[in-house]
Design a protein around this motif. Structure first.
Motif, mmCIF file in Angstrom:
data_model
loop_
_atom_site.group_PDB
_atom_site.id
_atom_site.type_symbol
_atom_site.label_atom_id
_atom_site.label_comp_id
_atom_site.label_asym_id
_atom_site.label_seq_id
_atom_site.Cartn_x
_atom_site.Cartn_y
_atom_site.Cartn_z
ATOM 1 N N ASN A 227 46.453 41.113 29.781
ATOM 2 C CA ASN A 227 46.796 40.412 31.018
ATOM 3 C C ASN A 227 48.338 40.227 31.194
ATOM 4 O OD1 ASN A 227 48.857 38.153 28.563
ATOM 5 N ND2 ASN A 227 47.155 38.783 27.874
ATOM 6 N N LYS A 290 40.740 30.007 52.802
ATOM 7 C CA LYS A 290 41.369 30.774 52.367
ATOM 8 C C LYS A 290 43.326 30.323 53.806
ATOM 9 C CE LYS A 290 39.458 34.443 51.359
ATOM 10 N NZ LYS A 290 38.773 33.317 49.294
ATOM 11 N N MET A 297 43.352 25.623 40.094
ATOM 12 C CA MET A 297 43.734 26.074 39.648
ATOM 13 C C MET A 297 43.021 25.654 38.460
ATOM 14 S SD MET A 297 46.094 27.096 40.889
ATOM 15 C CE MET A 297 47.368 27.842 40.059
ATOM 16 N N PHE A 299 40.484 27.379 37.380
ATOM 17 C CA PHE A 299 39.697 27.909 37.815
ATOM 18 C C PHE A 299 39.260 29.973 38.184
ATOM 19 C CE2 PHE A 299 35.824 25.816 37.975
ATOM 20 C CZ PHE A 299 36.145 24.506 37.739
ATOM 21 N N TYR A 347 30.119 29.592 46.979
ATOM 22 C CA TYR A 347 31.707 30.065 47.031
ATOM 23 C C TYR A 347 31.784 30.296 46.141
ATOM 24 C CZ TYR A 347 36.712 31.027 47.731
ATOM 25 O OH TYR A 347 38.018 31.565 47.864
ATOM 26 N N ARG A 351 31.575 33.737 43.628
ATOM 27 C CA ARG A 351 32.677 34.757 43.072
ATOM 28 C C ARG A 351 32.811 34.780 41.798
ATOM 29 N NH1 ARG A 351 33.394 33.070 48.669
ATOM 30 N NH2 ARG A 351 34.322 33.964 49.395
ATOM 31 N N ARG A 383 50.481 32.665 22.434
ATOM 32 C CA ARG A 383 50.352 34.091 23.132
ATOM 33 C C ARG A 383 51.500 35.239 22.015
ATOM 34 N NH1 ARG A 383 47.896 35.952 26.556
ATOM 35 N NH2 ARG A 383 46.164 34.253 25.624
HETATM 36 C C1 SDX Z 1 45.324 33.032 31.774
HETATM 37 O O1 SDX Z 1 44.365 37.791 32.358
HETATM 38 C C2 SDX Z 1 44.627 36.469 31.711
HETATM 39 O O2 SDX Z 1 43.626 37.312 30.475
HETATM 40 C C3 SDX Z 1 44.649 36.092 31.464
HETATM 41 C C4 SDX Z 1 44.558 34.805 30.750
HETATM 42 C C5 SDX Z 1 45.185 34.872 29.561
HETATM 43 O O3 SDX Z 1 44.530 34.174 28.422
HETATM 44 O O4 SDX Z 1 45.942 35.553 29.220
HETATM 45 O O5 SDX Z 1 43.551 34.335 30.658
HETATM 46 C C6 SDX Z 1 45.465 32.809 31.383
HETATM 47 O O6 SDX Z 1 46.324 33.229 33.418
HETATM 48 C C7 SDX Z 1 43.971 32.282 32.527
HETATM 49 C C8 SDX Z 1 44.333 32.647 34.466
HETATM 50 C C9 SDX Z 1 44.755 31.061 34.968
HETATM 51 N N1 SDX Z 1 45.530 30.862 36.066
HETATM 52 C C10 SDX Z 1 44.369 30.199 37.560
HETATM 53 O O7 SDX Z 1 43.564 29.563 36.645
HETATM 54 C C11 SDX Z 1 45.297 29.823 38.717
HETATM 55 C C12 SDX Z 1 43.601 29.676 39.615
HETATM 56 N N2 SDX Z 1 43.173 30.897 39.534
HETATM 57 C C13 SDX Z 1 43.102 32.764 40.741
HETATM 58 O O8 SDX Z 1 44.879 32.340 41.518
HETATM 59 C C14 SDX Z 1 42.843 33.740 40.576
HETATM 60 O O9 SDX Z 1 41.119 33.352 39.833
HETATM 61 C C15 SDX Z 1 43.157 34.488 39.069
HETATM 62 C C16 SDX Z 1 45.030 34.934 38.781
HETATM 63 C C17 SDX Z 1 42.892 33.915 37.624
HETATM 64 C C18 SDX Z 1 43.143 35.747 39.419
HETATM 65 O O10 SDX Z 1 42.698 36.778 40.258
HETATM 66 P P1 SDX Z 1 41.910 37.292 40.877
HETATM 67 O O11 SDX Z 1 41.366 38.030 39.449
HETATM 68 O O12 SDX Z 1 43.359 38.894 41.187
HETATM 69 O O13 SDX Z 1 40.602 37.636 41.775
HETATM 70 P P2 SDX Z 1 41.134 37.067 43.379
HETATM 71 O O14 SDX Z 1 42.092 36.413 44.009
HETATM 72 O O15 SDX Z 1 41.351 38.492 43.696
HETATM 73 O O16 SDX Z 1 40.312 36.230 43.964
HETATM 74 C C19 SDX Z 1 38.505 36.590 43.979
HETATM 75 C C20 SDX Z 1 37.771 35.669 45.152
HETATM 76 C C21 SDX Z 1 39.094 35.604 46.043
HETATM 77 O O17 SDX Z 1 38.289 35.293 47.534
HETATM 78 P P3 SDX Z 1 37.465 36.729 48.732
HETATM 79 O O18 SDX Z 1 39.519 37.655 49.098
HETATM 80 O O19 SDX Z 1 37.054 36.966 47.741
HETATM 81 O O20 SDX Z 1 37.479 35.808 49.227
HETATM 82 O O21 SDX Z 1 37.719 34.371 43.608
HETATM 83 C C22 SDX Z 1 39.154 33.609 45.588
HETATM 84 C C23 SDX Z 1 39.531 34.407 45.409
HETATM 85 O O22 SDX Z 1 40.446 33.588 46.619
HETATM 86 N N3 SDX Z 1 39.471 32.909 43.996
HETATM 87 C C24 SDX Z 1 39.859 31.193 44.124
HETATM 88 C C25 SDX Z 1 40.617 30.992 42.855
HETATM 89 N N4 SDX Z 1 40.406 32.149 42.238
HETATM 90 C C26 SDX Z 1 39.866 33.124 42.414
HETATM 91 N N5 SDX Z 1 39.023 30.556 45.533
HETATM 92 C C27 SDX Z 1 40.309 29.321 45.009
HETATM 93 N N6 SDX Z 1 39.903 28.903 43.473
HETATM 94 C C28 SDX Z 1 40.349 30.014 42.619
HETATM 95 N N7 SDX Z 1 41.338 29.339 41.712
#
Ligand code: SDX
Length: 424
Positions: A227, A290, A297, A299, A347, A351, A383
């Motif tokens: 990560n 977007k 958050m 998700f 949606y 995804r 962690r």
């Molecule tokens: C942790 O890596 C790890 O292992 C991390 C972790 C660990 O134990 O160390 O598991 C801990 O960090 C968990 C994640 C916590 N963060 C959040 O909950 C923040 C919300 N999540 C996102 O910002 C996002 O899902 C990420 C950062 C977690 C992942 O980002 P990616 O892999 O770069 O995916 P992306 O941003 O490219 O999203 C893909 C699509 C996009 O839409 P399209 O461009 O395809 O139209 O999914 C959408 C994004 O807009 N999307 C979301 C979303 N997360 C992704 N849309 C709405 N809400 C969301 N939360």
């Protein structure tokens, strides 16, 4: 050995293929630039392995998470203590009774901070974010405990043991209460909870419900392969930087709201939905736009394209903890509504956006009385053994090199210098 073929400018190149113990396939591009003059480009490293590792295995499609081959469900439901999991991650095996006792003795007898380090807290404002304090104090441990012959193991123990003391002291500092010292007969979670909530003026009993829940939370956060923050620790460690400097860098990476900072952002989001009247569908719809700048958050996940196994366990735990306390939290109802609404929305389904580890964890910390500002510090405490195990693995892998990615330059091509006096 399997190979992969690449055709570039009409020329065919064969690249070696590496297969991991769980059947993962990696195309080894170590010689790519030498053979083809080209490099790869992979925004966010979504398709790039930075190392081979034997510590943690994740199958994102199946929602599997294993530490050194043990499923986290088995570790959590098997009554493992966080200290045992820390040992497992660091040394590769679960400790036996004798090893466990020696390990716990070490972890408890290094919990105190050097008395002079307490003075550092006098310089922080009471409003200081505890992640800033944790990062500063972890880096500062290197001013007291130098690297050197046979110092690595004791510095690892010092860091594991003192991090919970630093975290609790940062909370006491923020509320103007005196620091409470660790007690050596308590477990790691119990010691932390007592340092957080005890006051010198009266006895304090750690609630066993909270001790058990915190032990589980620490185990579930203990490692997660490459990560963002673990990769940061490995990158900083690859330069030869000391343990404390490398881990302080990991604390900084974890702080971001897209990573460990999400557990704090989830609660702030749930409170926002509550204040707005609890209309979860409105916020789900906003997250799909977007230009709204709003994300759900807690998700989504770069690796899990199925349920995060940690989230499944935590969802069960938050219900049990509140039930045992005879308490209710309206934010839990909102969270469950939100999850339901999102998981039935095309949606999110398209995804493969599922709730992750951060979605329910904050509700458990809240039930324990831990303030939202401390949530990401709680993630960091969990962690820590994983970061250290990754750092150790990076440093002990034969032939490991300093991490230094390439780039594709897209800036201005060469141009003539114009002295200041001649610039228009
Ligand atoms: C942790 O890596 C790890 O292992 C991390 C972790 C660990 O134990 O160390 O598991 C801990 O960090 C968990 C994640 C916590 N963060 C959040 O909950 C923040 C919300 N999540 C996102 O910002 C996002 O899902 C990420 C950062 C977690 C992942 O980002 P990616 O892999 O770069 O995916 P992306 O941003 O490219 O999203 C893909 C699509 C996009 O839409 P399209 O461009 O395809 O139209 O999914 C959408 C994004 O807009 N999307 C979301 C979303 N997360 C992704 N849309 C709405 N809400 C969301 N939360």
């Amino acid at each position: 050995m399997k190979t992969a073929k690449l055709v570039l400018e009409g020329k065919e190149h064969e690249l070696p293929v590496v297969v991991g113990s769980e059947g993962e396939v990696g195309i080894d591009i170590a010689k790519l630039r030498q053979a083809t003059g080209a490099i790869t480009l992979d925004d966010g490293y979504g398709n790039t392995g930075s190392c081979k590792s034997a510590i943690t295995f994740i199958d994102g499609e199946k929602g599997i998470l294993r530490y050194r081959g043990y499923d986290i469900d088995d570790l959590v439901r098997g009554g493992c203590r966080f200290s045992e999991v820390a040992y497992l991650l660091l040394y590769g095996e679960l400790p036996n009774q004798r090893e466990t006792e020696a390990w716990r003795y070490q972890l408890t007898h290094h919990s105190l901070l050097h008395e002079d380090m307490k003075k550092f807290f006098e310089g922080f404002p009471s409003s200081a974010h505890p992640m800033a304090i944790l990062s500063a104090m972890v880096a500062s441990l290197s001013t007291y405990y130098l690297e050197g012959e046979n110092q690595e193991e004791v510095n690892i123990i010092r860091l594991l043991a003192k991090a919970k003391t630093i975290a609790a002291f940062s909370y006491k500092k923020s509320i103007g209460q005196p620091f409470v010292y660790p007690l050596n007969h308590l477990s790691y979670p119990a010691n932390f909870l007592r340092m957080m909530f005890a006051v010198p003026t009266e006895p304090y009993e750690v609630n066993p419900i909270f001790e058990k829940a915190l032990n589980q939370l620490l185990i579930l956060h203990a490692d997660h392969e490459q990560n963002c923050s673990a990769s940061t620790v490995r990158m900083v460690g690859s330069s030869g930087a000391n343990l404390f400097a490398s881990i302080a860098a990991g604390v900084g990476a974890l702080w971001g709201p897209l990573h460990g900072g999400a557990n704090q952002a989830v609660i702030e989001m749930l409170e926002q939905i509550q204040a707005d009247g609890g209309n979860t569908k409105k916020f789900v719809d906003m997250a799909k736009k977007k230009d709204s700048g709003f994300r759900l958050m807690g998700f989504g996940h770069r690796v899990y394209k199925n349920h995060d196994p940690r989230c499944r366990i935590l969802k069960e735990t938050v219900g049990k903890v509140l039930e045992q306390l005879g308490a209710k939290d309206p934010l839990l109802d909102i969270a469950k509504d939100l999850e339901q609404a999102a998981l039935s929305d095309p949606y999110f389904i398209e995804r493969k956006l599922y709730p992750n580890v951060d979605f329910y964890s904050g509700l458990i910390y809240r039930a324990m009385g831990i303030p939202t500002s401390m949530f990401t510090v709680m993630f960091a405490l969990g962690r820590l053994p994983g970061w250290i195990a990754q750092w150790k693995e990076e440093r002990t892998t034969a032939g490991a090199r300093i991490h230094r990615p390439r780039q594709i330059y897209t800036g201005r091509t060469q141009r003539k210098f114009v002295p200041l006096a001649e610039r228009p």
